[in-house]
Design an enzyme around this catalytic site. Structure first.
Site, PDB file in Angstrom:
ATOM      1  N   HIS A  72     -30.028 -41.565 -52.554  1.00  0.00           N
ATOM      2  CA  HIS A  72     -28.989 -41.499 -51.533  1.00  0.00           C
ATOM      3  C   HIS A  72     -29.456 -40.663 -50.338  1.00  0.00           C
ATOM      4  O   HIS A  72     -29.962 -39.568 -50.487  1.00  0.00           O
ATOM      5  CB  HIS A  72     -27.658 -40.988 -52.083  1.00  0.00           C
ATOM      6  N   ASP A 122     -27.610 -39.577 -47.805  1.00  0.00           N
ATOM      7  CA  ASP A 122     -26.583 -38.851 -47.053  1.00  0.00           C
ATOM      8  C   ASP A 122     -26.511 -37.345 -47.341  1.00  0.00           C
ATOM      9  O   ASP A 122     -25.511 -36.700 -47.012  1.00  0.00           O
ATOM     10  CB  ASP A 122     -25.211 -39.534 -47.205  1.00  0.00           C
ATOM     11  N   ASP A 145     -28.615 -48.828 -54.047  1.00  0.00           N
ATOM     12  CA  ASP A 145     -27.302 -48.183 -53.967  1.00  0.00           C
ATOM     13  C   ASP A 145     -26.933 -48.161 -52.489  1.00  0.00           C
ATOM     14  O   ASP A 145     -27.785 -47.836 -51.637  1.00  0.00           O
ATOM     15  CB  ASP A 145     -27.352 -46.735 -54.480  1.00  0.00           C
ATOM     16  N   ASP A 165     -21.620 -45.291 -53.081  1.00  0.00           N
ATOM     17  CA  ASP A 165     -22.796 -45.816 -53.776  1.00  0.00           C
ATOM     18  C   ASP A 165     -22.660 -47.306 -54.051  1.00  0.00           C
ATOM     19  O   ASP A 165     -23.652 -48.029 -54.127  1.00  0.00           O
ATOM     20  CB  ASP A 165     -22.968 -45.136 -55.154  1.00  0.00           C
ATOM     21  N   CYS A 178     -20.000 -39.194 -49.949  1.00  0.00           N
ATOM     22  CA  CYS A 178     -20.136 -39.939 -51.213  1.00  0.00           C
ATOM     23  C   CYS A 178     -18.778 -40.397 -51.757  1.00  0.00           C
ATOM     24  O   CYS A 178     -18.663 -41.490 -52.320  1.00  0.00           O
ATOM     25  CB  CYS A 178     -20.759 -39.061 -52.286  1.00  0.00           C
TER      26      CYS A 178
HETATM   27  O1  DAV Z   1     -29.371 -33.811 -53.123  1.00  0.00           O
HETATM   28  O2  DAV Z   1     -29.812 -35.539 -51.999  1.00  0.00           O
HETATM   29  C1  DAV Z   1     -27.527 -36.815 -52.635  1.00  0.00           C
HETATM   30  C2  DAV Z   1     -26.179 -37.387 -53.003  1.00  0.00           C
HETATM   31  C3  DAV Z   1     -26.051 -37.914 -54.344  1.00  0.00           C
HETATM   32  N1  DAV Z   1     -25.007 -38.905 -54.455  1.00  0.00           N
HETATM   33  C4  DAV Z   1     -29.117 -34.945 -52.804  1.00  0.00           C
HETATM   34  C5  DAV Z   1     -27.920 -35.618 -53.389  1.00  0.00           C
END
Ligand code: DAV
Length: 364
Positions: free
Chosen positions: A247, A249, A198, A120, A349
């Site tokens: 995000h 990913d 991010d 991030d 992540c």
């Molecule tokens: O459900 O898209 C994404 C990752 C969060 N760092 C999601 C979570």
């Protein structure tokens, strides 16, 4: 001035990351020590699972449960062990004291969050490390957890940049935000007051980067990055059917050249950029309902990291994903990671690739 020192990959700069799949040589893996629930702010609500909102409000400023930290740490240790056994150099950020209060001209916070998700915070693109201008107030100082690494990489020849530090005043956030209803256009809890992003809203495909707008990444932030990278990289903006975007990913994950893992709920028509690519729909997540996921949906099951065009690290108990990857010609490397998932991410992540073999290919 220090002379740039040699690194193991004679032909590559110390920081060198162009794709999600070139052979991985060095990676930063996050740490969960001192993880703290952030101060409550309404901009968290659109991205938290519905059943977590009250829990976050109630626990704001408190440490994460020590038994959860210990369990997640064990997962991280296993990941580090696997990566090292596969020949990858692993580096770790500094676990700062995330319960130290801070005050800026526009807000104050009783502390930070964690240094668990390097993806991030740092956008590593080519030979450059870019510190993200993150929209969550609790994460204002999170890049500092990576400063000793950034300084070291800089001394060895890397470029090191911080995007303009945002001010994060009240004016950045839409105080009347409500989730869009079915059929309404997407809207976001942040506006265009100043650039924010991010790094995890970006995916690397050689000279091309893909980005989505989200509740932490605005057009202004994307434009800043586009102009910063111009002549070196092309930045493509896509919108997916993610109702709570933060995000990219767990929505699309290119695992090898020509091989794209997609989230079947969020990808209707695959963007035409990927014409000719082999598309694999991620199997439905096998995470049990009673497993706590503080800050992510279950689609975190597709948040994978490729060590090269064949080897992919995958959750040990995710049989459907392991079989699907095998059928697709990959060599899945199983690793326990469910307890880490609780903290809001998975293998992609929890890592940021610092050096992969390979250069700035043009795939499109
Ligand atoms: O459900 O898209 C994404 C990752 C969060 N760092 C999601 C979570």
């Amino acid at each position: 001035m220090d002379q740039p020192s040699k690194n193991t990959a004679e032909q590559n700069p110390v920081v060198n990351a162009y794709t999600e799949w070139d052979p991985l040589e060095e990676v930063i893996v996050g740490v969960v020590d001192n993880a703290t629930f952030p101060d409550w702010h309404f901009s968290l609500k659109p991205v938290l699972p519905d059943n977590m909102v009250e829990f976050f409000q109630h626990n704001a400023g408190r440490p994460f449960p020590p038994e959860r930290i210990a369990a997640a740490k064990q997962d991280l240790d296993e990941l580090v062990h696997i990566l090292e056994a596969e020949g990858v150099t692993v580096r770790r950020p500094t676990a700062m004291n995330f319960r130290r209060p801070f005050v800026t001209p526009h807000f104050s916070s009783s502390g930070g969050l964690y240094a668990a998700m390097p993806r991030d915070v740092l956008l590593v693109v080519g030979d450059e490390i870019i510190e993200s201008p993150m929209a969550w107030r609790s994460r204002y100082y999170e890049p500092l957890a990576y400063r000793s690494l950034a300084k070291e990489y800089f001394r060895q020849g890397a470029r090191w940049t911080a995007a303009p530090k945002p001010e994060l005043p009240d004016e950045l956030y839409d105080h009347d935000f409500v989730d869009p209803q079915d059929g309404e256009p997407m809207r976001y809890v942040i506006n265009e007051y100043e650039p924010t992003f991010d790094a995890a809203d970006f995916i690397k495909l050689g000279r091309d980067l893909i980005v989505q707008k989200s509740h932490v990444t605005n057009d202004f932030g994307i434009q800043w990055l586009q102009r910063h990278l111009q002549d070196r990289f092309r930045v493509h903006v896509f919108e997916f059917k993610d109702t709570h975007p933060m995000h990219i990913d767990a929505t699309i994950m290119p695992l090898a050249p020509g091989k794209l893992l997609v989230n079947p709920e969020r990808i209707g028509k695959v963007p035409s950029l990927f014409r000719g690519w082999d598309i694999l729909e991620a199997p439905r997540p096998s995470i049990p309902d009673n497993h706590p996921l503080y800050m992510t949906s279950k689609w975190i099951n597709m948040n994978l990291i490729s060590l090269d065009e064949k080897r992919v690290v995958v959750e040990r108990s995710d049989e459907p994903m392991i079989s699907a990857l095998r059928r697709w010609g990959f060599e899945p490397i199983p690793c326990n990671f469910r307890n880490f998932n609780t903290f809001g991410g998975s293998f992609h992540c929890a890592t940021v690739d610092v050096r992969r073999r390979g250069g700035p290919v043009s795939l499109f």
